[in-house]
Scaffold this active site. Structure first.
Site, PDB file in Angstrom:
ATOM      1  N   CYS A   1       0.885  -1.007  -0.238  1.00 27.97           N
ATOM      2  CA  CYS A   1      -0.244   0.470  -0.049  1.00 27.97           C
ATOM      3  C   CYS A   1       0.770   1.399   0.043  1.00 27.97           C
ATOM      4  CB  CYS A   1      -1.166   0.348   1.610  1.00 27.97           C
ATOM      5  SG  CYS A   1      -0.831   0.025   2.716  1.00 27.97           S
TER       6      CYS A   1
ATOM      7  N   ASN B   1       2.391   1.613   4.310  1.00 25.96           N
ATOM      8  CA  ASN B   1       2.369   0.390   5.043  1.00 25.96           C
ATOM      9  C   ASN B   1       2.382   0.357   6.400  1.00 25.96           C
ATOM     10  OD1 ASN B   1       5.089  -2.017   5.476  1.00 25.96           O
ATOM     11  ND2 ASN B   1       3.479  -1.675   5.190  1.00 25.96           N
TER      12      ASN B   1
ATOM     13  N   CYS C   1      -1.540   0.757   7.191  1.00 25.26           N
ATOM     14  CA  CYS C   1      -3.136   0.822   7.610  1.00 25.26           C
ATOM     15  C   CYS C   1      -3.391  -0.967   6.756  1.00 25.26           C
ATOM     16  CB  CYS C   1      -3.417   1.354   7.012  1.00 25.26           C
ATOM     17  SG  CYS C   1      -3.327   3.145   7.874  1.00 25.26           S
ATOM     18  N   ARG C   2      -3.610  -0.802   5.737  1.00 23.62           N
ATOM     19  CA  ARG C   2      -4.516  -1.493   4.683  1.00 23.62           C
ATOM     20  C   ARG C   2      -3.161  -3.108   4.230  1.00 23.62           C
ATOM     21  NH1 ARG C   2      -4.962   2.332  -0.235  1.00 23.62           N
ATOM     22  NH2 ARG C   2      -3.216   3.276   1.084  1.00 23.62           N
ATOM     23  N   SER C   3      -1.791  -2.799   4.246  1.00 18.16           N
ATOM     24  CA  SER C   3      -1.158  -3.874   4.050  1.00 18.16           C
ATOM     25  C   SER C   3      -0.939  -4.832   4.765  1.00 18.16           C
ATOM     26  CB  SER C   3      -0.165  -3.651   2.863  1.00 18.16           C
ATOM     27  OG  SER C   3       1.141  -2.193   3.416  1.00 18.16           O
TER      28      SER C   3
ATOM     29  N   ASP D   1      -7.784   4.201   1.486  1.00 18.84           N
ATOM     30  CA  ASP D   1      -6.992   4.115   2.037  1.00 18.84           C
ATOM     31  C   ASP D   1      -7.987   4.918   3.869  1.00 18.84           C
ATOM     32  OD1 ASP D   1      -5.286   5.050   3.667  1.00 18.84           O
ATOM     33  OD2 ASP D   1      -4.011   6.250   2.315  1.00 18.84           O
TER      34      ASP D   1
END
Ligand code: 4NP
Length: 155
Positions: free
Chosen positions: A9, A12, A14-16, A123
């Site tokens: 993401c 690195n 939140c999402r990934s 995001d």
């Protein structure tokens, strides 16, 4: 040699990190390894966002020990599959690829659910408070399909 999968993401944090924890939980860890990275460098060396840690924890996953790092060109050699969270990550990662083989390793993670529709995982960093739960649900659904496909492809 395990099959290596990288989640990417922007930050690195939140999402990934969530995607890493979710997919790793669905794969046998003797055959697959899952890591994550960001295209940006702001959060290198830090742990995931507390909201991602809490969302993972609610769902029985511990991602608190992950450390942020930046995506680098050598990741194309290290990893067999690179899943990006949104179209902007896709452009940034493809921009670093040096050949067609490397480009072909990169896919939008939500293509698993919506093939060819170019759907982003939004995001959640500046978003609404339930954004992390929404991201978790999307990633969980995508990772169910990705895990099934990977296990079928690498028996
Ligand atoms: P992520 O979210 O890409 O899901 O980790 C972000 C976190 C932080 C920033 C951007 C995106 N940031 O600009 O600091």
């Amino acid at each position: 040699m395990p099959v290596k999968i990288l989640m990417v993401c922007l930050g690195n944090i939140c999402r990934s990190p969530l995607a890493e924890g979710i997919l790793a939980s669905k794969l046998p860890n003797d055959k697959f390894t899952v890591d994550s990275a960001g295209t940006g460098s702001w959060h290198v060396g830090r742990g995931p966002d507390n909201r991602s840690i809490a969302t993972a924890q609610k769902n029985g996953l511990n991602i608190a020990n992950q450390k942020g790092r930046q995506f680098e060109r050598s990741d194309f050699d290290t990893f067999d599959y690179v899943f990006v969270m949104d179209n902007s990550n896709y452009r940034d990662v493809i921009h670093l690829a040096q050949n067609e083989t490397q480009k072909q390793k990169v896919q939008l993670i939500l293509d698993a659910i919506f093939p060819g529709e170019n759907v982003d995982v939004p995001d959640p960093y500046y978003g609404v408070s339930n954004g992390f739960d929404m991201v978790y649900e999307m990633l969980n659904e995508a990772c169910d399909i990705i895990a099934q496909n990977l296990i079928a492809k690498h028996p």
